[in-house]
Design an enzyme around this catalytic site. Structure first.
Site, PDB file in Angstrom:
ATOM      1  N   GLY A  64      14.561  52.601  16.758  1.00 22.26           N
ATOM      2  CA  GLY A  64      14.988  52.526  15.368  1.00 22.26           C
ATOM      3  C   GLY A  64      16.433  52.069  15.288  1.00 22.26           C
ATOM      4  O   GLY A  64      17.210  52.272  16.224  1.00 22.26           O
TER       5      GLY A  64
ATOM      6  N   HIS B 135      20.961  58.075   8.775  1.00 26.43           N
ATOM      7  CA  HIS B 135      22.017  57.068   8.988  1.00 26.43           C
ATOM      8  C   HIS B 135      22.451  56.436   7.667  1.00 26.43           C
ATOM      9  O   HIS B 135      23.623  56.125   7.473  1.00 26.43           O
ATOM     10  CB  HIS B 135      21.511  55.936   9.888  1.00 26.43           C
ATOM     11  CG  HIS B 135      21.718  56.162  11.357  1.00 26.43           C
ATOM     12  ND1 HIS B 135      22.955  56.321  11.920  1.00 26.43           N
ATOM     13  CD2 HIS B 135      20.829  56.217  12.388  1.00 26.43           C
ATOM     14  CE1 HIS B 135      22.822  56.473  13.242  1.00 26.43           C
ATOM     15  NE2 HIS B 135      21.543  56.415  13.543  1.00 26.43           N
TER      16      HIS B 135
ATOM     17  N   CYS C 210      20.594  58.204  20.144  1.00 26.48           N
ATOM     18  CA  CYS C 210      20.988  57.244  19.116  1.00 26.48           C
ATOM     19  C   CYS C 210      21.703  56.081  19.792  1.00 26.48           C
ATOM     20  O   CYS C 210      22.527  56.295  20.688  1.00 26.48           O
ATOM     21  CB  CYS C 210      21.922  57.927  18.116  1.00 26.48           C
ATOM     22  SG  CYS C 210      22.461  56.840  16.786  1.00 26.48           S
ATOM     23  N   LEU C 211      21.399  54.851  19.361  1.00 28.12           N
ATOM     24  CA  LEU C 211      22.031  53.684  19.976  1.00 28.12           C
ATOM     25  C   LEU C 211      23.538  53.680  19.740  1.00 28.12           C
ATOM     26  O   LEU C 211      24.274  53.036  20.484  1.00 28.12           O
ATOM     27  CB  LEU C 211      21.408  52.391  19.440  1.00 28.12           C
ATOM     28  CG  LEU C 211      19.937  52.163  19.829  1.00 28.12           C
ATOM     29  CD1 LEU C 211      19.386  50.919  19.149  1.00 28.12           C
ATOM     30  CD2 LEU C 211      19.786  52.056  21.347  1.00 28.12           C
TER      31      LEU C 211
ATOM     32  N   GLN D  46      24.656  50.799  11.500  1.00 27.27           N
ATOM     33  CA  GLN D  46      24.916  50.681  12.943  1.00 27.27           C
ATOM     34  C   GLN D  46      25.316  49.271  13.343  1.00 27.27           C
ATOM     35  O   GLN D  46      25.860  49.064  14.428  1.00 27.27           O
ATOM     36  CB  GLN D  46      23.684  51.125  13.747  1.00 27.27           C
ATOM     37  CG  GLN D  46      23.376  52.612  13.604  1.00 27.27           C
ATOM     38  CD  GLN D  46      22.171  53.012  14.421  1.00 27.27           C
ATOM     39  OE1 GLN D  46      21.041  52.851  13.968  1.00 27.27           O
ATOM     40  NE2 GLN D  46      22.398  53.491  15.633  1.00 27.27           N
TER      41      GLN D  46
ATOM     42  N   HIS E  83      15.556  60.279  11.154  1.00 30.11           N
ATOM     43  CA  HIS E  83      16.815  59.981  11.845  1.00 30.11           C
ATOM     44  C   HIS E  83      17.480  58.745  11.212  1.00 30.11           C
ATOM     45  O   HIS E  83      18.688  58.743  10.960  1.00 30.11           O
ATOM     46  CB  HIS E  83      16.511  59.758  13.336  1.00 30.11           C
ATOM     47  CG  HIS E  83      17.660  59.317  14.172  1.00 30.11           C
ATOM     48  ND1 HIS E  83      18.140  60.062  15.236  1.00 30.11           N
ATOM     49  CD2 HIS E  83      18.434  58.193  14.145  1.00 30.11           C
ATOM     50  CE1 HIS E  83      19.163  59.418  15.791  1.00 30.11           C
ATOM     51  NE2 HIS E  83      19.349  58.278  15.156  1.00 30.11           N
ATOM     52  N   GLU E  84      16.664  57.723  10.937  1.00 29.96           N
ATOM     53  CA  GLU E  84      17.219  56.474  10.385  1.00 29.96           C
ATOM     54  C   GLU E  84      17.649  56.653   8.931  1.00 29.96           C
ATOM     55  O   GLU E  84      18.683  56.119   8.514  1.00 29.96           O
ATOM     56  CB  GLU E  84      16.210  55.328  10.514  1.00 29.96           C
ATOM     57  CG  GLU E  84      15.757  55.012  11.945  1.00 29.96           C
ATOM     58  CD  GLU E  84      16.898  54.826  12.932  1.00 29.96           C
ATOM     59  OE1 GLU E  84      17.983  54.369  12.529  1.00 29.96           O
ATOM     60  OE2 GLU E  84      16.707  55.148  14.120  1.00 29.96           O
TER      61      GLU E  84
HETATM   62 NI    NI Z   1      20.640  56.647  15.443  1.00 34.44          NI
END
Ligand code: NI
Length: 175
Positions: A46, A141, A95-96, A51, A137-138
């Site tokens: 995701g 963000h 998380c990226l 991000q 989660h997204e």
């Molecule tokens: Ni994340």
């Protein structure tokens, strides 16, 4: 399609509440394509627009983990959770924007999400398992919330301190 650089925590842009997308434009289509390419390249399941430094309500995901199966790329614009199950689920999340750090987060096991698709139409779908965790989660963000905001302040500080150090080292390597 362009692989865009992924912002690393801590970054003020990851803490902002994003703006709804007014309509599907070529810019939004290009952003979605770039975000999917960036997510698969990372690799991740995701990725949310903040991000990559874009403060718009859009995220992409593909929680299909079977490498033999067809990819299931999804683009969700202006997503809203319209229902969540009382049953909770615990997943070890990452998380990226916070590479190499993981923590167990408890969230509703199933959610129903409403969103605008790239086709300009409204969609609604129920998600469970990893898809449900990923969607929540997204969406977090898009409201400036990271998975580490769901864990203890002490662990959050430890992870943040390590990330500050990592970013300093990377900046030095680039200099
Ligand atoms: Ni994340």
């Amino acid at each position: 399609m362009t692989i865009r650089p992924i912002l690393l925590h801590p970054d003020p842009r990851l803490k902002k509440v994003t703006e709804p997308v007014a309509r599907i434009t070529p810019e939004i289509e290009a952003l979605a394509a770039d975000m999917l390419a960036t997510m698969y390249d990372a690799p991740g399941i995701g990725l949310a627009a903040p991000q990559v430094g874009v403060l718009s309500r859009i995220f992409v995901m593909d929680a299909q983990r079977d490498p033999e199966a067809e990819p299931q790329p999804m683009v969700l614009i202006n997503p809203e959770i319209t229902w969540e199950s009382e049953t909770q689920n615990v997943y070890e999340e990452g998380c990226l924007s916070i590479p190499d750090h993981y923590a167990e987060v408890t969230r509703p096991a199933e959610v129903k999400v409403n969103w605008l698709g790239l086709d300009g139409k409204s969609h609604e779908q129920e998600f469970d398992g990893l898809w449900a965790t990923c969607a929540q989660h997204e969406i977090d963000h898009l409201d400036g919330v990271l998975f580490i905001d769901h864990i203890s302040a002490m662990r959050r500080q430890i992870i943040t301190r390590k990330m500050v150090k990592l970013k300093r080292e990377r900046a030095r390597d680039l200099a």
